[in-house]
Design a protein around this motif. Structure first.
Motif, short mmCIF file in Angstrom:
data_model
loop_
_atom_site.label_atom_id
_atom_site.label_comp_id
_atom_site.label_asym_id
_atom_site.label_seq_id
_atom_site.Cartn_x
_atom_site.Cartn_y
_atom_site.Cartn_z
N GLY A 160 -89.40 17.62 63.36
CA GLY A 160 -88.56 18.69 62.84
C GLY A 160 -87.96 18.25 61.52
O GLY A 160 -88.66 18.00 60.57
N HIS A 161 -86.64 18.23 61.45
CA HIS A 161 -85.86 17.66 60.36
C HIS A 161 -85.78 18.53 59.11
O HIS A 161 -84.74 18.65 58.49
CB HIS A 161 -86.39 16.27 59.98
N THR A 162 -86.88 19.16 58.70
CA THR A 162 -86.92 19.84 57.40
C THR A 162 -86.25 21.20 57.41
O THR A 162 -85.85 21.70 56.36
CB THR A 162 -88.37 20.04 56.94
N HIS A 163 -86.16 21.86 58.58
CA HIS A 163 -85.65 23.23 58.70
C HIS A 163 -86.48 24.22 57.89
O HIS A 163 -86.05 25.35 57.65
CB HIS A 163 -84.19 23.33 58.26
N GLY A 164 -87.67 23.79 57.44
CA GLY A 164 -88.47 24.65 56.57
C GLY A 164 -87.79 24.94 55.25
O GLY A 164 -88.18 25.85 54.52
N GLY A 165 -86.77 24.13 54.91
CA GLY A 165 -85.97 24.37 53.71
C GLY A 165 -84.66 25.08 54.01
O GLY A 165 -83.69 24.94 53.30
N GLN A 166 -84.64 25.88 55.06
CA GLN A 166 -83.49 26.66 55.57
C GLN A 166 -83.01 27.74 54.61
O GLN A 166 -82.92 28.89 55.00
CB GLN A 166 -82.31 25.76 55.97
N ILE A 167 -82.67 27.38 53.37
CA ILE A 167 -82.19 28.39 52.41
C ILE A 167 -83.02 28.24 51.14
O ILE A 167 -82.89 27.26 50.41
CB ILE A 167 -80.69 28.20 52.08
N TRP A 168 -83.86 29.21 50.87
CA TRP A 168 -84.73 29.18 49.70
C TRP A 168 -83.90 28.99 48.42
O TRP A 168 -82.81 29.58 48.31
CB TRP A 168 -85.51 30.49 49.61
N PRO A 169 -84.35 28.16 47.47
CA PRO A 169 -85.58 27.37 47.43
C PRO A 169 -85.37 25.90 47.74
O PRO A 169 -85.96 25.02 47.11
CB PRO A 169 -86.00 27.56 45.97
N PHE A 170 -84.54 25.59 48.75
CA PHE A 170 -84.24 24.20 49.07
C PHE A 170 -85.48 23.44 49.54
O PHE A 170 -85.52 22.21 49.49
CB PHE A 170 -83.14 24.12 50.13
N HIS A 171 -86.51 24.17 49.98
CA HIS A 171 -87.74 23.50 50.43
C HIS A 171 -88.37 22.67 49.32
O HIS A 171 -89.08 21.69 49.59
CB HIS A 171 -88.74 24.54 50.94
#
Length: 395
Positions: free
Chosen positions: A333-344
């Motif tokens: 897990g860990h990444t949260h898919g970025g959670q709030i664009w564009p944090f990815h």
């Protein structure tokens, strides 16, 4: 040169101890100046020529928020004051969204300038567009963060999987981050959704909570009701090492889960066997807690090398160890898919993948979940949460 003429030793350690906090302070100041300065400039300052009361009020809001954020984050996450964490996290999320869309709004200003639109109309159009888009995304992002995660389903081919394990169902939870916002009801709904999936194995790959077991016991309690035919397994994430990692390992054992603290289980169904292993988070070794560090060799010690291996490891970048030890599938897990664009885009600088199924080396596959909950700001924008159902198939 004689020994008596040798140059005296220069004490460098005190200078380094002074420079490190100074550099940290300067870096933090620069980041905060950008986070708050770009949206202030776009919404309030840059050629909009708002009436004086509007300009003054807008500037005051940004200045007060800038001054309050470090204090709130220290009280909330340093001193574990939940009220401060809720406010500080919300301010952080709002300013990040404003920053990202203000940066894009300035591109709109350039386009309007090329089209011959003059100030203040040009800047006011850009400011209004940024404000409207941000408000819509913040409202939508809050709903996405607080909702029951969607179930993400996929089949994963495993080369060494025996016929008796064809179709074995693994449900992956990760990054629940039980925290300052009481989500005990949400937790119960997640567990009900997991039980509806009729899993053989249920896994939790860490960042279970922000805070101690005593603080988050009520939110984590529904995990004791998770059902799985073969195993329920848990490994630590990096956030456990901000608090009491061993406490969470012990508590999950009390809830009926198997803490895979650098160890493995051998699971069997219809004559076929599977190794389910787990390692501590990548940050465990630097946490100062005795006996905590990621150790793939210890986790797989004594395992039959002919059996397929599913490894639980919180961070995707731990896949290098999985490849070296011939693991078939790592769940992270860990990444949260970025959670709030564009944090990815920033996450990608630290991790080999942000979400989804990827292949590494000739054998190892890695599945990275976008996470079941959220950390900090109660927002998910273009990075929806998930409960993952992986069905294993012989390759």
């Amino acid at each position: 040169m004689s020994a008596s003429e040798a140059a005296p030793a220069v004490p460098v350690a005190p200078a380094r101890r002074f420079l490190r906090p100074l550099l940290f302070g300067l870096t933090l100041t620069g980041i905060l100046a950008l986070l708050f300065g770009v949206p202030w400039w776009t919404l309030v300052g840059a050629g909009t020529h708002w009436p004086t009361p509007v300009f003054a009020a807008g500037t005051a809001v940004f200045v007060l928020a800038l001054a309050a954020l470090p204090v709130l984050m220290y009280l909330g996450h340093g001193r574990q004051q939940d009220w401060a964490a809720r406010i500080g996290d919300t301010v952080l999320g709002v300013v990040w969204v404003l920053f990202a869309w203000a940066a894009l709004g300035n591109l709109l200003r350039v386009g309007l300038a090329v089209g011959g639109v003059a100030d203040p109309a040009r800047s006011r159009v850009a400011a209004t567009a940024v404000a409207v888009v941000s408000v819509v995304l913040l409202a939508w992002g809050y709903v996405e963060a607080m909702r029951l995660p969607r179930v993400r389903r996929l089949e994963v081919p495993i080369r060494r999987l025996g016929p008796g394990l064809d179709g074995v169902r693994i449900v992956l939870l990760t990054d629940t981050h039980y925290g300052p916002i009481d989500r005990a009801g949400w937790s119960a709904r997640v567990v009900a959704a997991v039980n509806d999936l009729d899993a053989d194995i249920v896994c939790h790959t860490g960042d279970i909570a922000d805070g101690s077991v005593a603080q988050r016991r009520g939110q984590a309690a529904p995990l004791g009701e998770v059902r799985a035919r073969l195993a329920r397994a848990y490994v630590t994430g990096n956030h456990e090492y901000f608090g009491e990692a061993q406490g969470w390992l012990d508590h999950m054992r009390n809830l009926g889960w198997e803490p895979l603290h650098n160890r493995h289980l051998v699971l069997e169904r219809d004559g076929s066997r599977l190794v389910l292993a787990g390692v501590d988070d990548a940050t465990a070794g630097s946490s100062g807690r005795p006996g905590h560090r990621p150790d793939h060799a210890a986790a797989l010690a004594g395992a039959d090398p002919e059996l397929p291996v599913v490894l639980l490891a919180h961070q995707p970048k731990q896949v290098d160890g999985a490849v070296a030890h011939r693991v078939d599938l790592q769940l992270s897990g860990h990444t949260h898919g970025g959670q709030i664009w564009p944090f990815h885009l920033l996450v990608r600088l630290d991790q080999p993948t942000v979400q989804g199924l990827t292949r590494h080396g000739d054998r190892t596959q890695l599945y990275t979940s976008r996470g079941t909950g959220f950390w900090g700001p109660p927002l998910r924008i273009f990075a929806p949460s998930e409960i993952t159902l992986l069905t294993l198939r012989p390759a």
